[in-house]
Design an enzyme around this catalytic site. Structure first.
Site, PDB file in Angstrom:
ATOM      1  N   THR A  70       3.829  -3.314   7.432  1.00 36.82           N
ATOM      2  CA  THR A  70       4.231  -4.261   8.485  1.00 36.82           C
ATOM      3  C   THR A  70       3.311  -4.229   9.697  1.00 36.82           C
ATOM      4  OG1 THR A  70       5.768  -2.668   9.502  1.00 36.82           O
ATOM      5  CG2 THR A  70       6.626  -4.111   7.757  1.00 36.82           C
ATOM      6  N   ASP A 121       7.129  -0.010   5.364  1.00 38.06           N
ATOM      7  CA  ASP A 121       6.313   0.934   6.120  1.00 38.06           C
ATOM      8  C   ASP A 121       6.024   0.388   7.509  1.00 38.06           C
ATOM      9  OD1 ASP A 121       4.226   3.393   5.733  1.00 38.06           O
ATOM     10  OD2 ASP A 121       3.332   1.797   6.949  1.00 38.06           O
ATOM     11  N   TYR A 176       2.466   0.384  15.643  1.00 36.81           N
ATOM     12  CA  TYR A 176       2.332  -0.972  15.114  1.00 36.81           C
ATOM     13  C   TYR A 176       3.084  -1.990  15.964  1.00 36.81           C
ATOM     14  CZ  TYR A 176       0.973   1.314  10.660  1.00 36.81           C
ATOM     15  OH  TYR A 176       0.386   2.072   9.693  1.00 36.81           O
ATOM     16  N   LYS A 206       6.240   6.478  11.714  1.00 34.44           N
ATOM     17  CA  LYS A 206       5.216   7.492  11.983  1.00 34.44           C
ATOM     18  C   LYS A 206       5.210   7.938  13.449  1.00 34.44           C
ATOM     19  CE  LYS A 206       2.419   5.093   8.541  1.00 34.44           C
ATOM     20  NZ  LYS A 206       2.981   3.734   8.668  1.00 34.44           N
ATOM     21  N   HIS A 219       1.184  10.557  12.194  1.00 34.67           N
ATOM     22  CA  HIS A 219       0.281   9.431  11.939  1.00 34.67           C
ATOM     23  C   HIS A 219      -1.179   9.867  11.816  1.00 34.67           C
ATOM     24  CE1 HIS A 219       0.120   4.811  12.684  1.00 34.67           C
ATOM     25  NE2 HIS A 219      -0.748   5.185  11.770  1.00 34.67           N
ATOM     26  N   GLU A 242       2.041 -11.814  -6.109  1.00 33.61           N
ATOM     27  CA  GLU A 242       0.908 -11.307  -6.884  1.00 33.61           C
ATOM     28  C   GLU A 242       0.865  -9.780  -6.834  1.00 33.61           C
ATOM     29  OE1 GLU A 242      -3.884 -11.255  -6.101  1.00 33.61           O
ATOM     30  OE2 GLU A 242      -2.774 -13.062  -5.552  1.00 33.61           O
TER      31      GLU A 242
END
Length: 315
Positions: A21, A47, A52, A81, A112, A265
């Site tokens: 993410t 995740d 982030y 993390k 991390h 996919e």
């Protein structure tokens, strides 16, 4: 035990394909929609990380799905993390992560990077004077405390070299369950996989496609002629070949695409069967690392004066 899961060294099952993410720029609505679509397709491993900025979006989307009965919390595997500025107090950091997520626990909490930063360094690229001396034994004691308190089900590390894994193993009461590192057909991590295997630590691959379209440099794994030719032979896509290679090595893979067709996919890579010849051809590819970590190297306050110091010459 489903074939799309791996049993970690503490007995907990983790889905082999994780949904990453990290996105730049971070858009909450876009992330929530991507998670909504991912859940519909069967993704169950998500995740995120404090740095982030996606924890609130991830938590909101998952909690909405749980509330609506589309998925049960125990069927979700959620990873976050510990950023470098929180090494002094992992328990407080994880409690804040849980508030961001609106969750009572995460399934996996990772260190991390093997880097300690000053408490106010809540940004991705530290300045030269932002580093503190790393006391990994103290950091890991805090991670073990998180586990004891039930704030997480597993603890692990990210971006740790073989030497750092060996060093951690010297004092850890609870060994890491996972080491999440860059790994793809053009950065195969043979030595690290052997070291982690010796310690029963699962290797989880980020940038398993070589990081196309990310904010860092990209290694064009999916554009490599050998990967393309293998894909053509099996009536698959280059991305599926790259992912299946990682899965075939016993690793899990963290894929980062919010594009619906690519998400389908990617999860379809489970159905591909690579031949021994394909694996041998991939093992001959030139190797090139993307996430070298230059932003953690300097000559003054960082414990790592060179890239080689950071990776202990596994680069």
């Amino acid at each position: 035990m489903r074939s799309n899961e791996v049993r970690l060294n503490n007995g907990i099952a983790m889905p082999l394909i994780g949904f990453g993410t990290y996105s730049f720029p971070n858009n909450r609505k876009t992330t929530e929609l991507a998670i909504y679509n991912a859940l519909k397709m069967g993704y169950r491993h998500f995740d995120t990380a404090k740095i982030y900025g996606s924890e609130p979006a991830v938590g909101n989307a998952l909690n909405e799905a749980i509330f609506e009965g589309r998925v049960e919390r125990e069927n979700i595997f959620l990873t976050s993390k510990l950023w470098g500025n929180d090494h002094h107090d992992p328990v407080s950091a994880l409690n804040q992560t849980l508030r961001n997520l609106g969750m009572e626990y995460v399934d996996l909490y990772l260190v991390h990077w093997p880097v300690k930063l000053k408490p106010w360094v809540n940004y991705a690229v530290p300045n030269e004077d932002d580093f503190e001396n790393l006391d990994l034994e103290s950091t890991w004691a805090g991670m073990e405390k998180c586990l004891e308190m039930g704030l997480c089900k597993c603890i692990g590390v990210s971006n740790f070299s073989s030497k750092k894994i060996e060093g951690l193993s010297d004092f850890a009461s609870t060994p890491p369950a996972v080491n999440q590192v860059e790994m793809h057909p053009m950065w195969r991590q043979r030595k690290l996989r052997e070291t982690c295997g010796d310690h029963k630590i699962h290797v989880s691959a980020y940038s398993p496609l070589g990081g196309p379209g990310n904010a860092w440099r990209s290694t064009a794994v999916v554009d490599h002629p050998i990967i393309k030719s293998i894909a053509l032979k099996h009536k698959a896509t280059p991305a599926q070949v790259a992912l299946k290679w990682g899965l075939s090595k016993g690793s899990s893979v963290i894929v980062k695409s919010f594009n619906v067709e690519r998400m389908k996919e990617n999860i379809g890579s489970f159905d591909l069967k690579l031949e021994d010849e394909d694996m041998l051809d991939i093992d001959k590819l030139e190797e090139r690392k993307i996430m070298r970590g230059e932003f953690l190297v300097n000559q003054t306050t960082s414990p790592y004066k060179t890239i080689e110091d950071l990776w202990d010459y596994e680069i």
